[in-house]
Design a protein around this motif. Structure first.
Motif, mmCIF file in Angstrom:
data_model
loop_
_atom_site.group_PDB
_atom_site.id
_atom_site.type_symbol
_atom_site.label_atom_id
_atom_site.label_comp_id
_atom_site.label_asym_id
_atom_site.label_seq_id
_atom_site.Cartn_x
_atom_site.Cartn_y
_atom_site.Cartn_z
ATOM 1 N N ALA A 6 8.316 -20.139 -8.024
ATOM 2 C CA ALA A 6 7.073 -20.158 -7.054
ATOM 3 C C ALA A 6 7.436 -19.124 -5.954
ATOM 4 O O ALA A 6 6.355 -18.562 -5.500
ATOM 5 N N GLN A 7 8.581 -18.877 -5.513
ATOM 6 C CA GLN A 7 8.830 -18.070 -4.395
ATOM 7 C C GLN A 7 8.729 -16.555 -4.928
ATOM 8 O O GLN A 7 8.057 -15.683 -3.867
ATOM 9 N N ARG A 8 8.941 -16.263 -6.054
ATOM 10 C CA ARG A 8 8.757 -14.923 -6.708
ATOM 11 C C ARG A 8 7.198 -14.679 -6.739
ATOM 12 O O ARG A 8 6.595 -13.743 -6.364
ATOM 13 N N PHE A 9 6.453 -15.654 -7.175
ATOM 14 C CA PHE A 9 4.952 -15.598 -7.352
ATOM 15 C C PHE A 9 4.465 -15.383 -5.800
ATOM 16 O O PHE A 9 3.668 -14.355 -5.890
ATOM 17 N N ALA A 10 4.947 -16.217 -4.843
ATOM 18 C CA ALA A 10 4.355 -15.739 -3.556
ATOM 19 C C ALA A 10 4.706 -14.341 -2.910
ATOM 20 O O ALA A 10 3.899 -13.612 -2.543
ATOM 21 N N VAL A 11 5.755 -13.804 -3.121
ATOM 22 C CA VAL A 11 6.412 -12.618 -2.765
ATOM 23 C C VAL A 11 5.632 -11.487 -3.616
ATOM 24 O O VAL A 11 5.009 -10.565 -3.041
ATOM 25 N N TRP A 12 5.686 -11.774 -4.974
ATOM 26 C CA TRP A 12 4.677 -11.047 -5.897
ATOM 27 C C TRP A 12 3.165 -10.608 -5.316
ATOM 28 O O TRP A 12 2.750 -9.408 -5.558
ATOM 29 N N SER A 13 2.735 -11.925 -5.153
ATOM 30 C CA SER A 13 1.280 -11.734 -4.647
ATOM 31 C C SER A 13 1.208 -10.933 -3.186
ATOM 32 O O SER A 13 -0.083 -10.247 -3.216
ATOM 33 N N LEU A 14 1.994 -11.136 -2.535
ATOM 34 C CA LEU A 14 2.047 -10.285 -1.354
ATOM 35 C C LEU A 14 1.924 -8.691 -1.635
ATOM 36 O O LEU A 14 1.073 -7.988 -0.989
ATOM 37 N N ARG A 15 2.916 -8.477 -2.335
ATOM 38 C CA ARG A 15 3.057 -6.917 -2.795
ATOM 39 C C ARG A 15 1.846 -6.512 -3.655
ATOM 40 O O ARG A 15 1.196 -5.251 -3.410
ATOM 41 N N LEU A 16 1.321 -7.254 -4.431
ATOM 42 C CA LEU A 16 0.277 -6.934 -5.240
ATOM 43 C C LEU A 16 -0.928 -6.608 -4.571
ATOM 44 O O LEU A 16 -1.854 -5.791 -4.610
ATOM 45 N N TRP A 17 -1.241 -7.484 -3.491
ATOM 46 C CA TRP A 17 -2.319 -7.453 -2.609
ATOM 47 C C TRP A 17 -2.370 -5.960 -1.792
ATOM 48 O O TRP A 17 -3.335 -5.258 -1.983
ATOM 49 N N LEU A 18 -1.257 -5.714 -1.306
ATOM 50 C CA LEU A 18 -0.867 -4.494 -0.736
ATOM 51 C C LEU A 18 -1.313 -3.234 -1.801
ATOM 52 O O LEU A 18 -1.777 -2.190 -1.403
ATOM 53 N N ALA A 19 -0.847 -3.509 -2.951
ATOM 54 C CA ALA A 19 -0.732 -2.289 -3.942
ATOM 55 C C ALA A 19 -2.388 -2.254 -4.292
ATOM 56 O O ALA A 19 -2.705 -0.961 -4.182
ATOM 57 N N GLU A 20 -2.967 -3.288 -4.425
ATOM 58 C CA GLU A 20 -4.481 -3.345 -4.763
ATOM 59 C C GLU A 20 -5.349 -2.518 -3.458
ATOM 60 O O GLU A 20 -5.992 -1.760 -3.910
ATOM 61 N N ARG A 21 -4.866 -2.883 -2.506
ATOM 62 C CA ARG A 21 -5.450 -2.378 -1.113
ATOM 63 C C ARG A 21 -5.277 -0.846 -1.121
ATOM 64 O O ARG A 21 -6.139 -0.175 -0.440
ATOM 65 N N GLN A 22 -4.123 -0.222 -1.491
ATOM 66 C CA GLN A 22 -3.834 0.918 -1.510
ATOM 67 C C GLN A 22 -4.317 1.694 -2.693
ATOM 68 O O GLN A 22 -4.171 3.086 -2.847
ATOM 69 N N GLY A 23 -5.099 1.072 -3.444
ATOM 70 C CA GLY A 23 -5.930 1.505 -4.580
ATOM 71 C C GLY A 23 -4.950 1.979 -5.773
ATOM 72 O O GLY A 23 -5.601 2.695 -6.657
ATOM 73 N N ASP A 24 -4.105 1.137 -5.946
ATOM 74 C CA ASP A 24 -3.178 1.226 -7.214
ATOM 75 C C ASP A 24 -3.921 0.837 -8.202
ATOM 76 O O ASP A 24 -4.129 -0.315 -8.517
ATOM 77 N N GLU A 25 -4.508 1.507 -9.226
ATOM 78 C CA GLU A 25 -5.239 1.184 -10.427
ATOM 79 C C GLU A 25 -4.780 0.145 -11.217
ATOM 80 O O GLU A 25 -5.190 -0.749 -11.761
ATOM 81 N N THR A 26 -3.003 0.377 -11.538
ATOM 82 C CA THR A 26 -2.542 -0.787 -12.330
ATOM 83 C C THR A 26 -2.491 -2.081 -11.755
ATOM 84 O O THR A 26 -2.296 -3.054 -12.636
#
Length: 137
Positions: free
Chosen positions: A11-31
């Motif tokens: 659950a903790q990994r999922f939460a951190v991963w989601s924060l990171r992924l949100w930022l990556a998406e925001r920065q235009g990371d297509e993957t």
């Protein structure tokens, strides 16, 4: 030495991963695009995506200093990620700890209430599908 990925629960990994992924998406990371929404859909918590978006918009726009989030696959947590994870865990647990005080190193005092509310919304959405963040506080 900071908090390590291997020391976190799923659950903790999922939460951190989601924060990171949100930022990556925001920065235009297509993957990264769409992966977070897909993960919430599989988890059965589409409302978590909106709660994450509200929280991360605060992290993006309101901090009193630059916030450091690690790349999606980094095996350790930045101090800011650890702080956000603790704030989410405290918000999910409820109780007597005032999450606003935890957020003071990152946000101005007048912004902490708003960020705390969004932490609570996101933590509640994660908890609604069994993602218990206990142990991160």
């Amino acid at each position: 030495m900071g908090m390590r990925w291997d020391d976190l629960t799923f659950a903790q990994r999922f939460a951190v991963w989601s924060l990171r992924l949100w930022l990556a998406e925001r920065q235009g990371d297509e993957t990264a695009c769409g992966r977070c929404a897909a993960a919430f859909a599989v988890a059965g918590a589409p409302e978590a995506r909106q709660a994450l978006d509200r929280l991360m918009r605060c992290v993006d726009k309101l901090p009193s200093r630059p916030v450091r989030l690690a790349p999606v696959n980094q095996p350790s947590l930045s101090d800011d990620e650890a702080l956000l994870l603790r704030a989410l865990a405290v918000a999910q647990a409820g109780g007597r700890v005032d999450g606003r005080l935890m957020l003071r190193p990152m946000f101005r005092p007048d912004e902490c209430r708003t960020v705390q509310r969004h932490c609570a919304d996101y933590a509640r959405a994660l908890g609604s599908v069994g993602l218990d963040l206990a142990g991160a506080a």
